[in-house]
Design a protein around this motif. Structure first.
Motif, PDB file in Angstrom:
ATOM      1  N   GLU A  30     -32.149 -17.360  69.739  1.00 51.48           N
ATOM      2  CA  GLU A  30     -32.783 -18.679  69.449  1.00 51.48           C
ATOM      3  C   GLU A  30     -31.917 -19.414  68.795  1.00 51.48           C
ATOM      4  O   GLU A  30     -30.944 -19.207  67.665  1.00 51.48           O
ATOM      5  CB  GLU A  30     -33.743 -18.480  68.391  1.00 51.48           C
ATOM      6  N   HIS A  31     -31.715 -20.805  69.373  1.00 49.18           N
ATOM      7  CA  HIS A  31     -30.884 -21.761  68.838  1.00 49.18           C
ATOM      8  C   HIS A  31     -31.105 -22.065  67.335  1.00 49.18           C
ATOM      9  O   HIS A  31     -32.251 -22.296  67.181  1.00 49.18           O
ATOM     10  CB  HIS A  31     -30.857 -23.047  69.648  1.00 49.18           C
ATOM     11  N   PRO A  32     -30.058 -22.290  66.784  1.00 51.88           N
ATOM     12  CA  PRO A  32     -30.241 -22.660  65.146  1.00 51.88           C
ATOM     13  C   PRO A  32     -31.188 -23.866  65.086  1.00 51.88           C
ATOM     14  O   PRO A  32     -32.130 -23.789  64.122  1.00 51.88           O
ATOM     15  CB  PRO A  32     -28.782 -22.632  64.429  1.00 51.88           C
ATOM     16  N   ARG A  74     -44.909 -27.496  71.444  1.00 51.55           N
ATOM     17  CA  ARG A  74     -44.710 -27.352  72.813  1.00 51.55           C
ATOM     18  C   ARG A  74     -43.326 -27.925  73.357  1.00 51.55           C
ATOM     19  O   ARG A  74     -42.727 -27.603  74.027  1.00 51.55           O
ATOM     20  CB  ARG A  74     -45.847 -28.105  73.195  1.00 51.55           C
ATOM     21  N   GLU A  75     -43.101 -29.275  72.517  1.00 49.75           N
ATOM     22  CA  GLU A  75     -41.873 -29.755  72.861  1.00 49.75           C
ATOM     23  C   GLU A  75     -40.530 -29.207  72.585  1.00 49.75           C
ATOM     24  O   GLU A  75     -39.526 -29.020  73.299  1.00 49.75           O
ATOM     25  CB  GLU A  75     -41.786 -31.290  72.263  1.00 49.75           C
ATOM     26  N   VAL A  76     -40.496 -28.396  71.647  1.00 49.75           N
ATOM     27  CA  VAL A  76     -39.249 -27.533  70.985  1.00 49.75           C
ATOM     28  C   VAL A  76     -39.254 -26.400  72.215  1.00 49.75           C
ATOM     29  O   VAL A  76     -38.032 -26.201  72.637  1.00 49.75           O
ATOM     30  CB  VAL A  76     -39.511 -26.928  69.848  1.00 49.75           C
ATOM     31  N   THR A  83     -30.594 -30.902  70.877  1.00 50.94           N
ATOM     32  CA  THR A  83     -29.510 -31.724  70.699  1.00 50.94           C
ATOM     33  C   THR A  83     -29.736 -32.268  69.230  1.00 50.94           C
ATOM     34  O   THR A  83     -30.884 -32.001  68.484  1.00 50.94           O
ATOM     35  CB  THR A  83     -29.230 -32.956  71.337  1.00 50.94           C
ATOM     36  N   VAL A  84     -28.583 -32.757  68.394  1.00 47.27           N
ATOM     37  CA  VAL A  84     -29.025 -33.064  67.048  1.00 47.27           C
ATOM     38  C   VAL A  84     -29.935 -34.326  67.103  1.00 47.27           C
ATOM     39  O   VAL A  84     -30.852 -34.518  66.121  1.00 47.27           O
ATOM     40  CB  VAL A  84     -27.664 -33.744  66.468  1.00 47.27           C
ATOM     41  N   SER A  85     -29.925 -35.259  68.156  1.00 48.55           N
ATOM     42  CA  SER A  85     -30.858 -36.475  68.086  1.00 48.55           C
ATOM     43  C   SER A  85     -32.357 -35.860  68.475  1.00 48.55           C
ATOM     44  O   SER A  85     -33.181 -36.399  67.727  1.00 48.55           O
ATOM     45  CB  SER A  85     -30.660 -37.357  69.030  1.00 48.55           C
ATOM     46  N   GLU A  86     -32.528 -34.983  69.232  1.00 44.67           N
ATOM     47  CA  GLU A  86     -33.736 -34.363  69.378  1.00 44.67           C
ATOM     48  C   GLU A  86     -34.219 -33.672  68.180  1.00 44.67           C
ATOM     49  O   GLU A  86     -35.473 -33.814  67.988  1.00 44.67           O
ATOM     50  CB  GLU A  86     -33.737 -33.145  70.594  1.00 44.67           C
TER      51      GLU A  86
END
Length: 103
Positions: A30-32, A74-76, A83-86
């Protein structure tokens, strides 16, 4: 014959262990940033449900908040990596949900 059989069994066992280890390490971690947002959403879901049990918010408001929380999750899950902005955008959405929970 027994030595050949034992050697064959050991070779097969070693290759099976190697294949299992390779498959286990091939699974994506999983991405941090993604894990952080999902953990926050999960915590918030528990918080909403606890407030419903205590009678602090009504079922209709809880339903709206849980739906908004599910939308963030759901979006995640849709993204492979955030990205950082997301991450900032999703955290702002979670903050809005939290403010509605406390109001």
């Amino acid at each position: 014959m027994n030595i050949k059989r034992a050697a064959l069994i050991l070779t097969l066992a070693a290759s099976a262990l190697g294949a299992t280890a390779a498959a286990a390490s091939a699974q994506p971690l999983e991405h941090p940033r993604k894990a952080e947002v999902l953990a926050r959403a999960e915590h918030q879901r528990h918080e909403i449900k606890a407030e419903v049990r205590r009678g602090e918010i009504g079922p209709a408001k809880a339903h709206r908040l849980l739906a908004a929380n599910r939308q963030v999750v759901r979006e995640v899950r849709h993204h492979r990596m955030l990205t950082v902005s997301e991450e900032h955008r999703l955290n702002r959405q979670e903050t809005r949900i939290h403010r509605h929970l406390n109001s």
